[in-house]
Design a protein around this motif. Sequence first.
Motif, short mmCIF file in Angstrom:
data_model
loop_
_atom_site.label_atom_id
_atom_site.label_comp_id
_atom_site.label_asym_id
_atom_site.label_seq_id
_atom_site.Cartn_x
_atom_site.Cartn_y
_atom_site.Cartn_z
N ILE A 54 82.61 -17.10 35.96
CA ILE A 54 83.39 -15.95 36.40
C ILE A 54 83.06 -15.66 37.85
CG2 ILE A 54 83.76 -13.48 36.13
CD1 ILE A 54 83.14 -13.85 33.16
N ARG A 55 84.08 -15.70 38.66
CA ARG A 55 83.88 -15.47 40.07
C ARG A 55 83.73 -13.98 40.34
NH1 ARG A 55 84.45 -16.73 45.34
NH2 ARG A 55 85.88 -15.33 46.39
N LYS A 56 82.79 -13.68 41.23
CA LYS A 56 82.60 -12.28 41.64
C LYS A 56 82.65 -12.18 43.16
CE LYS A 56 79.64 -10.97 37.76
NZ LYS A 56 78.32 -10.44 37.39
N GLY A 57 82.55 -10.99 43.63
CA GLY A 57 82.50 -10.78 45.07
C GLY A 57 83.87 -10.62 45.69
N PRO A 58 83.89 -10.67 47.00
CA PRO A 58 85.12 -10.42 47.75
C PRO A 58 86.26 -11.36 47.34
CG PRO A 58 83.25 -10.54 49.23
CD PRO A 58 82.76 -10.92 47.88
N TRP A 59 87.45 -10.83 47.38
CA TRP A 59 88.62 -11.61 47.00
C TRP A 59 89.14 -12.41 48.19
CZ3 TRP A 59 91.98 -11.44 42.49
CH2 TRP A 59 91.39 -10.81 41.40
N PRO A 80 102.15 -5.15 35.85
CA PRO A 80 100.71 -4.84 35.97
C PRO A 80 100.08 -4.66 34.59
CG PRO A 80 101.99 -2.90 36.48
CD PRO A 80 102.98 -3.98 36.22
N ARG A 81 99.99 -5.74 33.85
CA ARG A 81 99.36 -5.68 32.53
C ARG A 81 98.85 -7.08 32.17
NH1 ARG A 81 104.97 -6.01 31.61
NH2 ARG A 81 105.22 -3.78 31.93
N THR A 93 87.51 -11.72 35.83
CA THR A 93 87.74 -11.00 34.58
C THR A 93 89.01 -10.18 34.71
OG1 THR A 93 86.53 -9.04 35.32
CG2 THR A 93 85.25 -10.76 34.22
N GLY A 94 89.57 -9.84 33.56
CA GLY A 94 90.75 -9.00 33.56
C GLY A 94 90.49 -7.67 34.27
N LYS A 95 89.32 -7.17 34.04
CA LYS A 95 88.95 -5.92 34.69
C LYS A 95 88.99 -6.04 36.20
CE LYS A 95 85.80 -3.11 32.09
NZ LYS A 95 84.43 -2.67 31.98
N CYS A 131 90.60 -8.15 37.96
CA CYS A 131 91.97 -8.31 38.44
C CYS A 131 92.68 -6.96 38.51
CB CYS A 131 92.74 -9.25 37.51
SG CYS A 131 92.16 -10.95 37.56
N ARG A 132 92.53 -6.21 37.45
CA ARG A 132 93.17 -4.90 37.41
C ARG A 132 92.70 -4.02 38.57
NH1 ARG A 132 91.01 -0.48 36.12
NH2 ARG A 132 92.35 1.34 36.03
N LEU A 133 91.39 -4.05 38.77
CA LEU A 133 90.81 -3.23 39.83
C LEU A 133 91.35 -3.65 41.20
CD1 LEU A 133 88.72 -0.99 39.46
CD2 LEU A 133 87.03 -2.54 40.40
N ARG A 134 91.43 -4.94 41.40
CA ARG A 134 91.94 -5.43 42.67
C ARG A 134 93.38 -5.00 42.89
NH1 ARG A 134 90.28 -6.79 47.68
NH2 ARG A 134 91.76 -8.18 48.68
N TRP A 135 94.16 -5.08 41.85
CA TRP A 135 95.55 -4.67 41.96
C TRP A 135 95.65 -3.17 42.26
CZ3 TRP A 135 100.31 -6.22 42.78
CH2 TRP A 135 101.35 -5.35 42.51
#
Length: 305
Positions: free
Chosen positions: A11-16, A33-34, A48-50, A52-56
């Motif tokens: 799972i990648r983390k950090g800056p997008w 957005p789902r 993670t889905g989370k 992604c959601r947060l980034r959006w």
Amino acid sequence: MHGKREQEEYIRKGPWKEEEDEILRNHVKKYGPRDWSSIRSKGLLQRTGKSCRLRWVNKLRPNLKNGCKFSVEEERVVIELQAQFGNKWAKIASNLSGRTDNDVKNFWSSRQKRLARILQTSSSATTSKSQKNNAKVPNYLDFPTFEAPKFSSSSEGEPSSKPQSCSLPCIENSEVIKMVRLPDLIKSEMPSSGTSHVGQESTLFEAYKSTEEIAFPKIPELNNDVGSQDLLCRIDEPSFIEDFGPLDASEFGIGPENHIGFPFFDPSVSCRVGIDSFKNNDDFFDDFPVDMFDNIEPPAIPPNL
DNA sequence: AACACTGACAACCGCCGTTCT
DNA sequence: AAGAACGGCGGTTGTCAGTGT
């Protein structure tokens, strides 16, 4: 390097990266957005889905005011709604177009930090003062002193809406320059707004008349910091303390178990009105948020008081 | 010039309520 | 009905740039 299974679970983390943003945008364009988790399960992103959601929600959603400082009006709304709802950032943000809960949270956090530092600096100034003057000043005078906000010289963002009369005399920063009686200090340092809070004798200070002096830090030079200057400019507005928002002392590492034992006022009484509405100078301290002095060492009460 | 401090911002974590299976 | 998965939220932390000393 990674086995297939490891690859799948990585799972990648950090800056997008921009590519990731693009993939996320495309996904939302297609599916809305789902289904955030499906982005990873489809192998589109190793997020993670989370995440992604947060980034959006925080960065990619259309109509966001990214990189735009809070306007005076937005600031006012946040303060009002925070007082009303508490730390319900999502709820507050829903009243501000283009702002996310994260934005509001960060804004509030910065604000609280600034206030915390003001208080901390003030109390340390008092400590050093009391050490210096230990021999001649009774320790019941060691209540916290109040330092005006430290202003940075940055002046980005929209032009300040504060009146010119805000500027105060330039005084060196953060050092106890002299022992003065607070009413005198208020008299000499407050903006001349025509309000009548100055010059009223304090019953609080009446108690200390024999000493004549209390510690007060220097007021720093004022520059163009919008938020801080705005606060100072509004110091004589009826809503000043209220606008500062409810202060939870625990935010400053101050626990609820201790409370101040000043002989001159009851900290359980909260009265949030403007500085100019002092009926007597006891109100001055009543006007600070009720928790502000929590956990400050109760000063020894002199037997003769 | 180097360092420290501060504010702003981005992202992660953990908790919790809701929905799905 | 119960457990798992998901999504939302608030708190926290890390990073970076700007500024002051």
